[in-house]
Scaffold this motif. Structure first.
Motif, PDB file in Angstrom:
ATOM      1  N   ALA A  96       0.826  -1.220   0.000  1.00  0.00           N
ATOM      2  CA  ALA A  96       0.000   0.000   0.000  1.00  0.00           C
ATOM      3  C   ALA A  96       0.856   1.264   0.000  1.00  0.00           C
ATOM      4  O   ALA A  96       0.479   2.280  -0.603  1.00  0.00           O
ATOM      5  CB  ALA A  96      -0.927  -0.003   1.211  1.00  0.00           C
ATOM      6  N   THR A  97       2.014   1.224   0.659  1.00  0.00           N
ATOM      7  CA  THR A  97       2.867   2.414   0.702  1.00  0.00           C
ATOM      8  C   THR A  97       3.341   2.807  -0.692  1.00  0.00           C
ATOM      9  O   THR A  97       3.604   3.989  -0.948  1.00  0.00           O
ATOM     10  CB  THR A  97       4.083   2.189   1.619  1.00  0.00           C
ATOM     11  N   TYR A  98       3.471   1.831  -1.590  1.00  0.00           N
ATOM     12  CA  TYR A  98       3.877   2.125  -2.966  1.00  0.00           C
ATOM     13  C   TYR A  98       2.677   2.500  -3.834  1.00  0.00           C
ATOM     14  O   TYR A  98       2.728   3.468  -4.609  1.00  0.00           O
ATOM     15  CB  TYR A  98       4.591   0.914  -3.582  1.00  0.00           C
ATOM     16  N   LYS A  99       1.588   1.760  -3.709  1.00  0.00           N
ATOM     17  CA  LYS A  99       0.451   1.960  -4.600  1.00  0.00           C
ATOM     18  C   LYS A  99      -0.353   3.221  -4.276  1.00  0.00           C
ATOM     19  O   LYS A  99      -0.940   3.837  -5.168  1.00  0.00           O
ATOM     20  CB  LYS A  99      -0.475   0.745  -4.557  1.00  0.00           C
ATOM     21  N   LEU A 100      -0.408   3.598  -3.001  1.00  0.00           N
ATOM     22  CA  LEU A 100      -1.288   4.691  -2.593  1.00  0.00           C
ATOM     23  C   LEU A 100      -0.561   6.001  -2.349  1.00  0.00           C
ATOM     24  O   LEU A 100      -1.205   7.012  -2.045  1.00  0.00           O
ATOM     25  CB  LEU A 100      -2.068   4.298  -1.332  1.00  0.00           C
ATOM     26  N   ALA A 101       0.754   5.987  -2.451  1.00  0.00           N
ATOM     27  CA  ALA A 101       1.524   7.216  -2.223  1.00  0.00           C
ATOM     28  C   ALA A 101       1.085   8.290  -3.209  1.00  0.00           C
ATOM     29  O   ALA A 101       0.981   8.058  -4.405  1.00  0.00           O
ATOM     30  CB  ALA A 101       3.013   6.933  -2.383  1.00  0.00           C
ATOM     31  N   GLY A 102       0.801   9.470  -2.693  1.00  0.00           N
ATOM     32  CA  GLY A 102       0.413  10.583  -3.554  1.00  0.00           C
ATOM     33  C   GLY A 102      -1.080  10.747  -3.739  1.00  0.00           C
ATOM     34  O   GLY A 102      -1.517  11.761  -4.309  1.00  0.00           O
ATOM     35  N   LEU A 103      -1.873   9.790  -3.266  1.00  0.00           N
ATOM     36  CA  LEU A 103      -3.333   9.939  -3.387  1.00  0.00           C
ATOM     37  C   LEU A 103      -3.833  11.035  -2.452  1.00  0.00           C
ATOM     38  O   LEU A 103      -3.386  11.147  -1.315  1.00  0.00           O
ATOM     39  CB  LEU A 103      -4.033   8.627  -3.052  1.00  0.00           C
ATOM     40  N   SER A 104      -4.776  11.819  -2.932  1.00  0.00           N
ATOM     41  CA  SER A 104      -5.364  12.851  -2.081  1.00  0.00           C
ATOM     42  C   SER A 104      -6.210  12.201  -0.997  1.00  0.00           C
ATOM     43  O   SER A 104      -6.812  11.151  -1.215  1.00  0.00           O
ATOM     44  CB  SER A 104      -6.238  13.796  -2.917  1.00  0.00           C
ATOM     45  N   ASP A 105      -6.209  12.807   0.169  1.00  0.00           N
ATOM     46  CA  ASP A 105      -6.975  12.345   1.333  1.00  0.00           C
ATOM     47  C   ASP A 105      -6.422  11.048   1.931  1.00  0.00           C
ATOM     48  O   ASP A 105      -7.093  10.402   2.745  1.00  0.00           O
ATOM     49  CB  ASP A 105      -8.460  12.184   1.014  1.00  0.00           C
ATOM     50  N   VAL A 106      -5.219  10.651   1.500  1.00  0.00           N
ATOM     51  CA  VAL A 106      -4.521   9.522   2.120  1.00  0.00           C
ATOM     52  C   VAL A 106      -3.166  10.022   2.613  1.00  0.00           C
ATOM     53  O   VAL A 106      -2.388  10.572   1.826  1.00  0.00           O
ATOM     54  CB  VAL A 106      -4.312   8.358   1.131  1.00  0.00           C
ATOM     55  N   ALA A 107      -2.913   9.866   3.914  1.00  0.00           N
ATOM     56  CA  ALA A 107      -1.667  10.368   4.504  1.00  0.00           C
ATOM     57  C   ALA A 107      -0.822   9.220   5.030  1.00  0.00           C
ATOM     58  O   ALA A 107      -1.357   8.228   5.545  1.00  0.00           O
ATOM     59  CB  ALA A 107      -1.975  11.346   5.638  1.00  0.00           C
ATOM     60  N   PHE A 108       0.489   9.364   4.899  1.00  0.00           N
ATOM     61  CA  PHE A 108       1.438   8.400   5.447  1.00  0.00           C
ATOM     62  C   PHE A 108       2.327   9.117   6.459  1.00  0.00           C
ATOM     63  O   PHE A 108       2.964  10.121   6.127  1.00  0.00           O
ATOM     64  CB  PHE A 108       2.313   7.795   4.342  1.00  0.00           C
ATOM     65  N   VAL A 109       2.337   8.616   7.694  1.00  0.00           N
ATOM     66  CA  VAL A 109       3.196   9.175   8.735  1.00  0.00           C
ATOM     67  C   VAL A 109       4.146   8.080   9.197  1.00  0.00           C
ATOM     68  O   VAL A 109       3.703   7.007   9.621  1.00  0.00           O
ATOM     69  CB  VAL A 109       2.371   9.691   9.932  1.00  0.00           C
ATOM     70  N   THR A 110       5.433   8.357   9.090  1.00  0.00           N
ATOM     71  CA  THR A 110       6.444   7.374   9.455  1.00  0.00           C
ATOM     72  C   THR A 110       7.073   7.741  10.788  1.00  0.00           C
ATOM     73  O   THR A 110       7.516   8.881  10.981  1.00  0.00           O
ATOM     74  CB  THR A 110       7.534   7.289   8.369  1.00  0.00           C
ATOM     75  N   PHE A 111       7.105   6.794  11.702  1.00  0.00           N
ATOM     76  CA  PHE A 111       7.749   6.967  13.003  1.00  0.00           C
ATOM     77  C   PHE A 111       9.127   6.317  12.965  1.00  0.00           C
ATOM     78  O   PHE A 111       9.367   5.394  12.182  1.00  0.00           O
ATOM     79  CB  PHE A 111       6.931   6.304  14.117  1.00  0.00           C
ATOM     80  N   ASP A 112      10.032   6.786  13.837  1.00  0.00           N
ATOM     81  CA  ASP A 112      11.333   6.135  13.963  1.00  0.00           C
ATOM     82  C   ASP A 112      11.668   5.935  15.428  1.00  0.00           C
ATOM     83  O   ASP A 112      10.832   6.189  16.311  1.00  0.00           O
ATOM     84  CB  ASP A 112      12.432   6.934  13.249  1.00  0.00           C
ATOM     85  N   ALA A 113      12.882   5.487  15.700  1.00  0.00           N
ATOM     86  CA  ALA A 113      13.274   5.180  17.079  1.00  0.00           C
ATOM     87  C   ALA A 113      13.176   6.404  17.987  1.00  0.00           C
ATOM     88  O   ALA A 113      12.934   6.278  19.188  1.00  0.00           O
ATOM     89  CB  ALA A 113      14.695   4.623  17.102  1.00  0.00           C
ATOM     90  N   GLY A 114      13.336   7.604  17.411  1.00  0.00           N
ATOM     91  CA  GLY A 114      13.239   8.823  18.215  1.00  0.00           C
ATOM     92  C   GLY A 114      11.842   9.101  18.718  1.00  0.00           C
ATOM     93  O   GLY A 114      11.654   9.927  19.612  1.00  0.00           O
ATOM     94  N   ASP A 115      10.824   8.422  18.162  1.00  0.00           N
ATOM     95  CA  ASP A 115       9.437   8.619  18.578  1.00  0.00           C
ATOM     96  C   ASP A 115       8.990   7.619  19.642  1.00  0.00           C
ATOM     97  O   ASP A 115       7.844   7.666  20.096  1.00  0.00           O
ATOM     98  CB  ASP A 115       8.501   8.502  17.375  1.00  0.00           C
ATOM     99  N   VAL A 116       9.872   6.702  20.028  1.00  0.00           N
ATOM    100  CA  VAL A 116       9.511   5.694  21.024  1.00  0.00           C
ATOM    101  C   VAL A 116       9.288   6.366  22.369  1.00  0.00           C
ATOM    102  O   VAL A 116      10.120   7.152  22.836  1.00  0.00           O
ATOM    103  CB  VAL A 116      10.611   4.613  21.138  1.00  0.00           C
ATOM    104  N   VAL A 117       8.151   6.067  23.007  1.00  0.00           N
ATOM    105  CA  VAL A 117       7.815   6.701  24.278  1.00  0.00           C
ATOM    106  C   VAL A 117       7.851   5.694  25.424  1.00  0.00           C
ATOM    107  O   VAL A 117       7.231   5.894  26.461  1.00  0.00           O
ATOM    108  CB  VAL A 117       6.427   7.394  24.210  1.00  0.00           C
ATOM    109  N   ARG A 118       8.567   4.599  25.229  1.00  0.00           N
ATOM    110  CA  ARG A 118       8.800   3.662  26.316  1.00  0.00           C
ATOM    111  C   ARG A 118      10.133   3.977  26.968  1.00  0.00           C
ATOM    112  O   ARG A 118      10.691   5.045  26.776  1.00  0.00           O
ATOM    113  CB  ARG A 118       8.766   2.230  25.768  1.00  0.00           C
ATOM    114  N   HIS A 119      10.677   3.054  27.743  1.00  0.00           N
ATOM    115  CA  HIS A 119      11.962   3.247  28.395  1.00  0.00           C
ATOM    116  C   HIS A 119      13.012   3.639  27.358  1.00  0.00           C
ATOM    117  O   HIS A 119      13.006   3.112  26.241  1.00  0.00           O
ATOM    118  CB  HIS A 119      12.370   1.941  29.092  1.00  0.00           C
ATOM    119  N   PRO A 120      13.928   4.598  27.684  1.00  0.00           N
ATOM    120  CA  PRO A 120      14.926   5.048  26.712  1.00  0.00           C
ATOM    121  C   PRO A 120      15.721   3.925  26.057  1.00  0.00           C
ATOM    122  O   PRO A 120      16.144   4.042  24.914  1.00  0.00           O
ATOM    123  CB  PRO A 120      15.846   5.948  27.545  1.00  0.00           C
TER     124      PRO A 120
END
Length: 341
Positions: free
Chosen positions: A282-306
């Motif tokens: 889906a990340t390849y097929k739907l990229a760029g479609l209007s009203d569809v958003a992709f938000v990517t998280f990484d290790a810096g967004d982890v809110v558990r123990h450091p």
């Protein structure tokens, strides 16, 4: 000849802020030292930072930003300080204050719920603006919890009439055998993170009442087939374990007045070998479609123990060490420890 160290002092406006910013036994300062490769000597409300000038200036700005948050009436926990340190390391410290904007909801015990990372803030903003939002990233980034919070918020505002929560019933690399009980009892273990999020917001009793009234529906992904989901907030969790056909089936259930959130971690796919993940497709097929958003998280967004963030980074870092070399290093380290003992 090495360059002389740059040194700078920062003095807190209020001495009582020192334990909150510096940490118990200066543990927050020790974290800053390790992240920015500086030396920090604290005396009362004064901290002297020594090291590379750019790093020293970053730490000074970090300490001043934390005190500004206290001036603004914010309550700083250890998690908040760690978050600010991580954002400063990534060059995103200016966005720290915006994380404390208007809360998006409250827990069952009336604690405000806010974004805890820049990634979470982008995720929340995307959900508000788009019909379909994909949240992609590692465990511990708050994707499931925030999705449920936004669903509850939409339900309370009358924007939707019900919440539908689903996920594929794929075992996480283990064969659990045949589970006993009826359908609900078989599916519940797979949906435990969703229940935990609902209980944190509504409490156990109110959540169960809403489920009984079918205001909240929790079901396996297979039960979405053939339906049109209107006036609903629909969340698909663990989407990395959908097949391409399942993902297409799910996304095409979207009806009028509805929103969809699709969450997953592309690094933890439990599908049989050779089966392509519907999330990745889906990340390849739907990229760029209007009203569809992709938000990517990484290790810096982890809110558990450091250490969880560090573990994720370690697994993402490619290694050239063979298993034999790794075992030899382990044996040498073990023998050294035994000798020291």
């Amino acid at each position: 000849m090495s360059e002389p160290l740059f040194s700078k002092q920062v003095q807190l406006a209020h001495p009582e802020n020192a334990p909150l910013i510096f940490g118990v036994h200066d543990r927050h300062l020790e974290l800053m030292e390790s992240i920015f490769a500086v030396k920090i000597a604290a005396r009362g409300e004064i901290a002297e930072i020594s090291g590379d000038q750019a790093a020293v200036d970053q730490v000074v700005e970090l300490i001043e930003t934390l005190e500004e948050a206290l001036f603004a009436g914010k309550t700083l926990s250890e998690r908040d300080v760690i978050l600010a340190v991580n954002m400063a390391e990534q060059g995103k410290l200016t966005q720290f204050a915006h994380l404390y904007d208007e809360p998006i909801g409250k827990t069952y015990d009336q604690q405000p719920i806010r974004a805890k990372t820049h990634g979470q803030k982008r995720y929340i903003d995307a959900i508000k603006k788009h019909a379909v939002t994909f949240g992609i990233g590692p465990a511990g980034t708050g994707k499931t919890f925030l999705a449920v919070v936004m669903a509850v918020r939409a339900l309370q505002k009358g924007e939707v009439k019900r919440i539908i929560l689903t996920r594929p019933a794929v075992e996480a690399g283990e064969n659990l055998g045949f589970l006993p009980g009826d359908l609900k009892e078989k599916v519940d273990p797979y949906l435990r993170p969703v229940y935990d999020a609902l209980y944190a917001i509504y409490g156990t009793e109110h959540t169960e009442r809403l489920i009984e009234r079918n205001v909240i529906e929790i079901a396996p992904l297979a039960y979405m087939r053939g339906r049109t989901l209107e006036d609903a907030f629909v969340i698909l969790d663990e989407a990395q374990n959908t097949t391409i056909a399942q993902m297409k089936m799910f996304l095409t259930r979207l009806g009028f007045g509805s929103r969809m959130i699709v969450n997953g971690d592309a690094s933890q796919i439990d599908l049989p070998r050779g089966v392509r993940s519907g999330l990745r497709d889906a990340t390849y097929k739907l990229a760029g479609l209007s009203d569809v958003a992709f938000v990517t998280f990484d290790a810096g967004d982890v809110v558990r123990h450091p250490v969880v963030s560090a573990i994720i980074k370690a697994y993402e870092t490619p290694t050239t060490t063979s298993s034999d070399e790794a075992m030899n290093k382990y044996r040498l380290a073990t023998n050294r420890k035994e000798h020291e003992c």
